[in-house]
Each structure stands twice: as structure tokens, then as C-alpha cells.
Design a protein around this motif. Structure first.
Motif, PDB file in Angstrom:
ATOM      1  N   SER A   5       0.818  -1.215   0.000  1.00  9.96           N
ATOM      2  CA  SER A   5       0.000   0.000   0.000  1.00  9.96           C
ATOM      3  C   SER A   5       0.854   1.267   0.000  1.00  9.96           C
ATOM      4  CB  SER A   5      -0.935   0.008   1.199  1.00  9.96           C
ATOM      5  OG  SER A   5      -0.191  -0.046   2.391  1.00  9.96           O
ATOM      6  N   LEU A   6       2.132   1.149   0.357  1.00 11.51           N
ATOM      7  CA  LEU A   6       3.025   2.310   0.385  1.00 11.51           C
ATOM      8  C   LEU A   6       4.189   2.077  -0.570  1.00 11.51           C
ATOM      9  CD1 LEU A   6       3.361   2.931   4.231  1.00 11.51           C
ATOM     10  CD2 LEU A   6       2.002   4.244   2.626  1.00 11.51           C
ATOM     11  N   SER A   7       4.577   3.131  -1.241  1.00  6.14           N
ATOM     12  CA  SER A   7       5.779   3.043  -2.075  1.00  6.14           C
ATOM     13  C   SER A   7       7.000   3.098  -1.156  1.00  6.14           C
ATOM     14  CB  SER A   7       5.813   4.188  -3.082  1.00  6.14           C
ATOM     15  OG  SER A   7       6.018   5.423  -2.419  1.00  6.14           O
ATOM     16  N   ASP A   8       8.166   2.810  -1.711  1.00  2.00           N
ATOM     17  CA  ASP A   8       9.392   2.856  -0.908  1.00  2.00           C
ATOM     18  C   ASP A   8       9.641   4.253  -0.349  1.00  2.00           C
ATOM     19  OD1 ASP A   8       9.898   0.185  -1.271  1.00  2.00           O
ATOM     20  OD2 ASP A   8      11.277   0.493  -2.959  1.00  2.00           O
ATOM     21  N   GLU A   9       9.361   5.275  -1.155  1.00  7.18           N
ATOM     22  CA  GLU A   9       9.557   6.659  -0.694  1.00  7.18           C
ATOM     23  C   GLU A   9       8.600   7.002   0.437  1.00  7.18           C
ATOM     24  OE1 GLU A   9       8.885  11.079  -2.499  1.00  7.18           O
ATOM     25  OE2 GLU A   9       9.927   9.631  -3.780  1.00  7.18           O
ATOM     26  N   GLU A  10       7.344   6.606   0.309  1.00 11.02           N
ATOM     27  CA  GLU A  10       6.363   6.868   1.363  1.00 11.02           C
ATOM     28  C   GLU A  10       6.719   6.110   2.639  1.00 11.02           C
ATOM     29  OE1 GLU A  10       2.301   7.636  -1.238  1.00 11.02           O
ATOM     30  OE2 GLU A  10       2.915   5.586  -0.768  1.00 11.02           O
ATOM     31  N   ARG A  11       7.233   4.902   2.493  1.00  9.02           N
ATOM     32  CA  ARG A  11       7.643   4.117   3.659  1.00  9.02           C
ATOM     33  C   ARG A  11       8.822   4.787   4.367  1.00  9.02           C
ATOM     34  NH1 ARG A  11       8.529  -0.903   1.465  1.00  9.02           N
ATOM     35  NH2 ARG A  11       6.285  -1.189   1.512  1.00  9.02           N
TER      36      ARG A  11
END
Length: 77
Positions: A5-11
Motif C-alpha cells: 500500500s506504500l511506495s518505498d519513498e512513502e515508507r
């Protein structure tokens, strides 16, 4: 199949915010204890700075400890 549900950047952003929040919570706790004890503004500021330093050390320790439970790169897990 459902992806993450989250991209690597958002994580990464969420992880950084959680770390900063943890350190800030420990720092605020030090300042509030100083206020509860009836300390002057200097003592409260020292409690805040000391709490922030302690929060950073705790975060460093917890991250190193947690890394022991993560699978090693290339281990097939």
C-alpha cells in the motif's frame, strides 16, 4: 494479487516521522518531569535537551537490536 500500500519513498518518510516522533516524545517527557518537579526554565530546557539526547540513544539502540531479527541479505528468506 495486491501490492504494497506504500511506495518505498512513502515508507521512508513514514519511518523518519516515526523516529522523530519517538525522540520528541522522550524529550517532551524529560521536560514535563522537570516541570512537575518545579524546575526553573533552565532546568526545564536541560530536561528537554537531555531527553532528546536520551531519545536519540534509545532509538539507536532499538534500531541496532531490531536489525538482529531481520533476515540477512541473500539468505533466501
Amino acid at each position: 494479487m495486491v501490492g504494497p500500500s506504500l511506495s518505498d519513498e512513502e515508507r521512508d518518510v513514514a519511518s523518519r516521522r516515526l523516529k522523530v516522533g519517538f525522540v520528541a516524545l522522550v524529550g517532551a517527557s524529560g521536560a514535563l518531569i522537570s516541570v512537575q518537579a518545579g524546575g526553573s526554565a533552565t532546568v526545564v530546557a536541560a530536561g528537554l535537551v537531555g531527553g532528546l539526547a536520551l531519545g536519540y540513544v534509545l532509538l539507536w539502540f532499538l534500531l541496532r537490536w531490531w536489525a538482529e531479527f531481520l533476515p540477512a541479505p541473500g539468505s533466501g528468506r
